[in-house]
Enzyme design. Structure first.
Site, mmCIF file in Angstrom:
data_model
loop_
_atom_site.group_PDB
_atom_site.id
_atom_site.type_symbol
_atom_site.label_atom_id
_atom_site.label_comp_id
_atom_site.label_asym_id
_atom_site.label_seq_id
_atom_site.Cartn_x
_atom_site.Cartn_y
_atom_site.Cartn_z
ATOM 1 N N GLU B 29 1.299 -54.217 47.826
ATOM 2 C CA GLU B 29 0.793 -53.877 46.357
ATOM 3 C C GLU B 29 1.982 -53.286 45.894
ATOM 4 O O GLU B 29 2.283 -51.863 46.419
ATOM 5 C CB GLU B 29 -0.574 -53.406 46.441
ATOM 6 C CG GLU B 29 -1.752 -54.134 46.764
ATOM 7 C CD GLU B 29 -3.009 -53.456 47.111
ATOM 8 O OE1 GLU B 29 -3.110 -52.096 47.040
ATOM 9 O OE2 GLU B 29 -3.620 -54.351 47.968
ATOM 10 N N GLU B 54 -5.985 -57.382 50.434
ATOM 11 C CA GLU B 54 -5.349 -56.624 51.605
ATOM 12 C C GLU B 54 -5.756 -57.462 52.852
ATOM 13 O O GLU B 54 -4.977 -57.718 53.730
ATOM 14 C CB GLU B 54 -5.906 -55.226 52.074
ATOM 15 C CG GLU B 54 -5.142 -54.161 51.266
ATOM 16 C CD GLU B 54 -6.118 -53.842 50.309
ATOM 17 O OE1 GLU B 54 -7.049 -54.613 49.735
ATOM 18 O OE2 GLU B 54 -5.623 -52.873 49.329
ATOM 19 N N ASP B 79 -6.106 -45.882 54.751
ATOM 20 C CA ASP B 79 -7.845 -45.628 54.692
ATOM 21 C C ASP B 79 -8.072 -47.272 54.193
ATOM 22 O O ASP B 79 -9.389 -47.513 54.303
ATOM 23 C CB ASP B 79 -8.228 -44.944 53.510
ATOM 24 C CG ASP B 79 -7.518 -43.611 53.567
ATOM 25 O OD1 ASP B 79 -8.119 -42.413 53.854
ATOM 26 O OD2 ASP B 79 -6.059 -43.476 53.503
ATOM 27 N N PHE B 80 -7.237 -47.885 53.553
ATOM 28 C CA PHE B 80 -7.639 -49.581 53.040
ATOM 29 C C PHE B 80 -7.960 -50.369 54.260
ATOM 30 O O PHE B 80 -7.790 -51.395 53.839
ATOM 31 C CB PHE B 80 -6.712 -49.614 51.947
ATOM 32 C CG PHE B 80 -6.556 -48.609 50.841
ATOM 33 C CD1 PHE B 80 -7.692 -47.833 50.609
ATOM 34 C CD2 PHE B 80 -5.574 -48.614 49.902
ATOM 35 C CE1 PHE B 80 -7.757 -46.727 49.592
ATOM 36 C CE2 PHE B 80 -5.425 -47.566 49.031
ATOM 37 C CZ PHE B 80 -6.637 -46.660 48.737
ATOM 38 N N HIS B 123 -9.071 -41.228 50.734
ATOM 39 C CA HIS B 123 -7.450 -41.261 50.682
ATOM 40 C C HIS B 123 -6.791 -40.578 51.525
ATOM 41 O O HIS B 123 -5.531 -40.450 51.391
ATOM 42 C CB HIS B 123 -7.054 -41.316 49.258
ATOM 43 C CG HIS B 123 -7.777 -42.229 48.282
ATOM 44 N ND1 HIS B 123 -9.114 -42.060 47.901
ATOM 45 C CD2 HIS B 123 -7.295 -43.096 47.447
ATOM 46 C CE1 HIS B 123 -9.555 -42.998 47.137
ATOM 47 N NE2 HIS B 123 -8.646 -43.702 46.924
HETATM 48 C C1 TPP Z 1 -8.663 -51.282 48.602
HETATM 49 C C2 TPP Z 1 -7.891 -50.706 47.916
HETATM 50 N N1 TPP Z 1 -6.470 -50.957 47.675
HETATM 51 C C3 TPP Z 1 -5.664 -50.537 47.099
HETATM 52 C C4 TPP Z 1 -5.858 -49.416 46.292
HETATM 53 C C5 TPP Z 1 -4.984 -48.526 45.533
HETATM 54 N N2 TPP Z 1 -5.286 -48.666 44.121
HETATM 55 C C6 TPP Z 1 -5.890 -47.759 43.419
HETATM 56 S S1 TPP Z 1 -6.185 -48.458 41.745
HETATM 57 C C7 TPP Z 1 -5.195 -49.906 42.125
HETATM 58 C C8 TPP Z 1 -5.103 -50.869 40.862
HETATM 59 C C9 TPP Z 1 -6.248 -51.159 40.282
HETATM 60 O O1 TPP Z 1 -6.253 -52.177 39.338
HETATM 61 P P1 TPP Z 1 -7.647 -52.705 38.279
HETATM 62 O O2 TPP Z 1 -8.411 -53.049 39.177
HETATM 63 O O3 TPP Z 1 -6.881 -53.489 37.496
HETATM 64 O O4 TPP Z 1 -7.960 -51.462 37.755
HETATM 65 P P2 TPP Z 1 -7.201 -50.411 36.677
HETATM 66 O O5 TPP Z 1 -6.659 -49.093 37.370
HETATM 67 O O6 TPP Z 1 -6.223 -51.198 36.039
HETATM 68 O O7 TPP Z 1 -8.068 -49.942 35.762
HETATM 69 C C10 TPP Z 1 -4.926 -49.939 43.473
HETATM 70 C C11 TPP Z 1 -4.045 -51.025 44.015
HETATM 71 C C12 TPP Z 1 -7.235 -48.940 46.585
HETATM 72 N N3 TPP Z 1 -7.725 -47.820 45.834
HETATM 73 N N4 TPP Z 1 -8.252 -49.691 47.353
#
Ligand code: TPP
Ligand code: TPP
Ligand code: MG
Ligand code: MG
Lengths: 340, 335, 340, 335
Positions: B29, B54, B79-80, B123
């Protein structure tokens, strides 16, 4: 639908998050900070229709939903400052907010709201018929397997869930075209759940669509997928690099560009064409941020609803100052404790 | 000798390896943005963004490695792995046995780990002992830029799956991306020698599974890795003032574990204090005591680890993570 | 399309699995045993079109695909008997078959074929342009998040994958109505991949559909989702309780029914209505098994293709005996080692 | 006293609890068929089938528990946590801390574990030490029908998440469903006392976190759980003939661990041999040595565990899993 109420929820959330921003800028809040500024119309349109016994599963942008659901802003602010008298004793922080009383839970794990809402709804179906569960998540989360699994299962078990996809067109620095092949309507259909698309900047539209979906759920007719576009005025989280670049290019770009140029020129690696494609990617991300609708105030849902209320300026003013007072007092209380 | 930041060194080793070996590709990502310097040198075919899927992309990394590539798969944080553990637990780690030794998956899983900047317990986990529990996984946790680059370079030549954990407190880039986000008002307790340090002009692979003694001492052996090494070194300075001479062993890789170095170091002092940011129970800290006992070395033993879910509040977090003060006072109880 | 070739692949697989059944019944194979009898037309229609450099990700029913891809039946049988000279040194067993030479891998984890095919296809796209990857899985697997994630990602990256869903209408004892809310076509569409439905009992149909899909993939036009119905003549695995009941009710039912009646009559628990609903569930599972098309030989894909070939009985006979000889010799070799 | 089979005892305790507490519901793949006796007594609303969507339904179990139900979520095998670990790693286990102690998730995750019947390494793992590594999870591994029922009954009253592992070799139903499948031609090394035994007429909760000494001895303490207890008891009989008196401690729960009982038992003999079917490194076996050392007890230590991915072939499998012979010879090395 009481537009004044919706406005007051949105306004409260906005002011609250402005206070949070200030605390964060001052270094009093550590770690990441995801705000809901720009999605208030979606949250308000949904949360304003929840009843006692309804549950909420919320993602990493929890403040707005918690606040609008009635959680004390002082408790929330204290939590974010890590105080022992915060909502969760300072142990959760903004990504891990929990209120048992409100059956409201957040998770910082993308997609985890799916299983959570499923479980909440299962409990509702069994213990509190007529109650429902809401899941709030972004468009990026729709590629997380457990969320897809949960939507199918909610549909299969006919559970009272409202799946609310807040589509801001970004997952940190990734755009939907890089992550999701199908349209959201097709995705919902492929998971067996009815789809409703609305303009997430328009609280009335959200409220109307939600009303029908909630009614369906309460009367035992199963889940609905609500797809609402919005913009996150502050980007993914406070201090997001792309936004920093567009806001203060002269300060931010030099450090970044120097390293990029050195790397671009470095012998060994891809062809010139590949390298240029790499540069293009970065430029287009920056340009997309630049041109992002978030920059136009017409896309601020709060301003939109305000326009509908200016015909009664006195009431608006009074309401505004009441909310301002509430948030200021929460902020003051939080800051007081920092000093102490 | 030049000096580099911790993540810079990793990316530099990665870049060198990528220019030597076209089979190396990177995905995860936001990787094009996070590894933008690699993107503009190697192009978007080799540096790819993924959806938040993932399980799919980690598993794809394993299979792509089986089919001839050398993927480096990035997770936003270790953590993920919660949502994608199957790829490591049941696929990558088991392939060599299942195939009768005929097939392996040379995939490198790169993930930031560790806490100390206020993101809270979902995290900031370390999980290296948890991962090392699974036979068939190599788990690397460097503590200096030089080790980080050299071990990444070695990981890319290794024949099986490697989990390469990068402590967030050492990674200026990551900390800036997530924690401080451009403001100057927050400060984290970042160990200087871990954050930046000398690196070779050209990367060579460091041996995987070799610990290194960072400090010689007579009275007690502090065994640790990652940021813990720096905390232990700092505690050792204090202990010196208290009249206690501590040696500090940097394990560098959790699995395979350098049992020889551990046993030698403990045999010399007769006291073992494990400093482990991963959870205390059923993990690395216990394993070290077992290794020493199995070798028939008698010693006194204590540990300073993370015992509970990591709380959000910075003050509480500092108490829960192994800190210099806890190391110092616990060491004194052994003597 | 060479129907003789397809027939011979299917026949070989059938005879092989009959040998496996015998070894299993004799207690020489331990643990679970999932056969592919009944899905041979799907496997043959696909695998017969693979070329060197193509890869296969296979689920818990691996023998047919491995055999048809050219893995030595003796190596396979020895593997299932746990011999050191088996395909995987006896360490894998039937759910964990691996042939690096054929780029063929199985996994006993439902849905894991998704990420595996994705990775294989990514390697193909980079290292062996024109090569493809195939994933074989059941309809039950379509609710496993990682498979859904993988389909989206394969479509997004335009990877050369053929996703083959072998829909036998059962996931052990669970039927699709209990697990999947949407239709399979909608599911595929919601994951952004073109859908093709075929009769999985008809090898010609499978072959035709596969040919087009593979051509698409080889020429860089991305993945296809092939949905093929079939019946597993031996049920989920050898000794499946539902099949045992329908095949030998007098032997199997008494033990089961006694406990059921005691529990049904036990004081404390659900209302009579709930209890009866529970009994209904079990009865309907048994009845569904009883009425299952697997009982009709018209649903045996091998018999179907044979019908098309009986016009040349001499060739058929010769072919049959050649295949029989090959499998018998593999079986003999395997049994010999057991004795030794 | 009546006698019951192992799984029968669990289901019986479950039935009693379900009739007392309407908040208890059961779900998982094929659960209506696997728990058909419960289905016809409690009905399909409380005994549900799920799709093969472990992440969704395990996570739903956690949240349903938060919202007032007492779900028992069944996994087909503990190995399948690979695809659904997030619910335990990042949600259930962390809720109590994250909520400042105000909210817990009383969910019971029931899963068959362990090997010895020839399914191979992706389906025969134990993983109890791996799970216990995560603070906030209770992990139970009974070895007799009486304990199994009593601990299931206790788990259903426990206030946080519990992983209840049921060794497949002890569960006649499961073994028949999967391994033997109605043929009479295969035999597994099933310990008789574990398979069937006396049970109380009415279930009462057994204390969670209490070990029990199954055999008193002077020379060496064999600490184990699950099937390992029976292997250890059998080895102890042989050792007796060799002139060695072994005590056997059944831990019963991995987390919380009964440190007191362990230390007492080891202090008495001065020798600890851990018999652990879970993987050897970074897990339970190491933890036991750490606990003993931390208590300042000096002892000799050895372990008989699973060191690699479990191979399919029954003969190899028998060597890789802790067997009586390995226990016996390893015990002798301690003396
Ligand atoms: C399982 C997991 N993978 C990656 C992340 C890192 N991460 C945190 S927010 C995010 C983006 C989320 O995008 P979206 O669902 O569109 O929500 P937005 O932040 O745009 O409101 C990511 C990849 C995470 N918290 N959990
Ligand atoms: C992740 C995971 N969950 C559960 C299982 C147990 N299991 C093995 S086969 C199977 C049913 C699969 O059904 P389907 O995908 O339709 O394939 P079929 O067996 O019908 O060919 C299940 C649930 C497993 N192996 N892996
Ligand atoms: Mg988004
Ligand atoms: Mg099926």
């Amino acid at each position: 639908m009481d537009l004044w109420l919706l406005y007051s929820l949105m306004k409260k959330s906005r002011l609250f998050e402005e206070a949070v921003t200030q605390l964060w800028e001052d270094g009093l809040i550590s770690g990441e900070m995801h705000l809901g500024t720009g999605e208030e119309a979606i949250i308000a349109g949904v949360v304003s229709q929840l009843c006692p016994g309804d549950a909420m599963a919320v993602d990493h942008r929890g403040s707005a939903a918690f606040l609008m659901r009635g959680v004390d802003p002082t408790l929330l602010l204290h939590e974010m400052l890590g105080h022992e008298d915060g909502l969760c004793g300072g142990q959760g922080g903004h990504m891990h907010l929990f209120s048992k009383e409100h059956l409201a839970a957040t998770s910082g794990i993308i997609g985890a709201v799916g299983p959570a809402a499923l479980g909440f709804a299962l409990a509702a179906q069994t213990l509190r018929p007529g109650s429902i569960a809401v899941a709030f998540f972004g468009e990026g989360a729709m590629n997380q397997g457990m969320l897809m699994e949960s939507i199918n299962l909610a549909a299969l078990w006919n559970l009272p869930v409202l799946f609310v996809c807040k589509d801001d067109g970004w997952a940190i620095t990734t755009q939907p075209g890089e992550s999701t092949k199908s349209g959201m309507g097709e995705r919902a259909c492929g998971l067996g759940v009815p789809y409703v698309g609305v303009d997430g900047l328009d609280v009335e539209q959200v409220w109307q669509a939600t009303r029908q979906a909630i009614e369906r759920a309460r009367s035992g007719n199963g889940p609905t997928f609500l797809h609402a576009h919005c913009v996150h005025l502050e980007g993914h989280f406070l201090g997001l690099i792309l936004l920093r670049i567009t806001r203060a290019p002269l300060r931010e770009l030099p450090g970044i560009v120097g390293a990029l140029i050195r790397s671009f020129m470095h012998p060994g690696g891809g062809s010139l064409r590949e390298r240029i494609a790499g540069v293009r990617y970065i430029l287009s991300s920056i340009l997309a941020t630049w041109r992002d609708p978030r920059r136009y105030s017409t896309n601020d849902p709060l301003e939109r609803v305000q326009t509908a209320l200016v015909s009664n300026p006195a009431r608006l003013k009074e309401l505004d100052s009441r909310i301002e007072a509430e948030i200021s007092s929460a902020l003051a209380s939080a800051q007081q404790e920092v000093v102490a | 000798m030049t000096t580099m930041n911790f993540s810079e060194a990793i990316d530099d080793a990665l870049a060198q390896a990528m220019s030597e070996d076209p089979r190396i590709i990177l995905f995860g990502e936001d990787v094009p943005m996070l590894r933008r310097n690699l993107l503009v040198r190697f192009g978007p075919k080799r540096v790819r963004a993924t959806p938040i899927s993932e399980s799919a992309f980690l598993g794809a990394g394993v299979a792509a490695a089986m089919a001839g590539l050398r993927p480096v798969v990035e997770l936003y944080m270790v953590d993920f792995l919660g949502v994608s553990m199957d790829a490591l637990l049941n696929q990558a780690s088991k392939l060599e046995t299942f195939s009768g030794g005929k097939w392996t998956a040379p995939v490198v899983v790169r993930a930031p780990c560790g806490g100390g900047y206020g993101d809270g317990g979902q995290h900031e986990q370390s999980l290296w002992g948890w991962l090392a529990h699974i036979p068939g996984l190599t788990v690397i946790v460097p503590s200096t830029p030089e080790d980080a680059g050299g071990l990444m370079y070695a990981a890319l030549q290794h024949d099986g799956p490697v989990v390469f954990l990068e402590h967030k407190l050492l990674s200026e880039t990551f900390l800036e991306f997530l924690g401080s986000g451009g403001r100057l008002t927050v400060q984290f307790d970042v160990p200087a020698e871990g954050r930046r340090g000398p690196v070779p002009h050209k990367w060579k692979p460091l041996p995987i599974g070799k610990a290194v003694l960072r400090r010689e001492g007579r009275d007690v052996t502090l065994a640790s890795l990652g940021v813990g090494v720096h905390r232990a070194l700092e505690a050792a300075e204090f202990l010196e003032k208290d009249g206690v001479s501590a040696s500090v062993l940097d394990l560098r890789t959790v699995s395979p574990l350098d049992k020889t170095a551990l046993c030698e170091a403990v045999a010399r002092t007769g006291n073992l204090l494990v400093v482990d940011e991963d959870y205390e129970g059923f993990g690395l800290s216990g394993e070290l005591s077992a290794v020493v006992l199995e070798a028939g070395i008698s010693c006194k033993y204590a540990r300073v680890c993370t015992q509970t879910t990591i709380p959000y509040a910075r003050k509480m977090e500092d108490q829960v993570l192994p800190n210099v003060n806890r190391i110092r006072t616990t060491a004194m109880t052994l003597l």
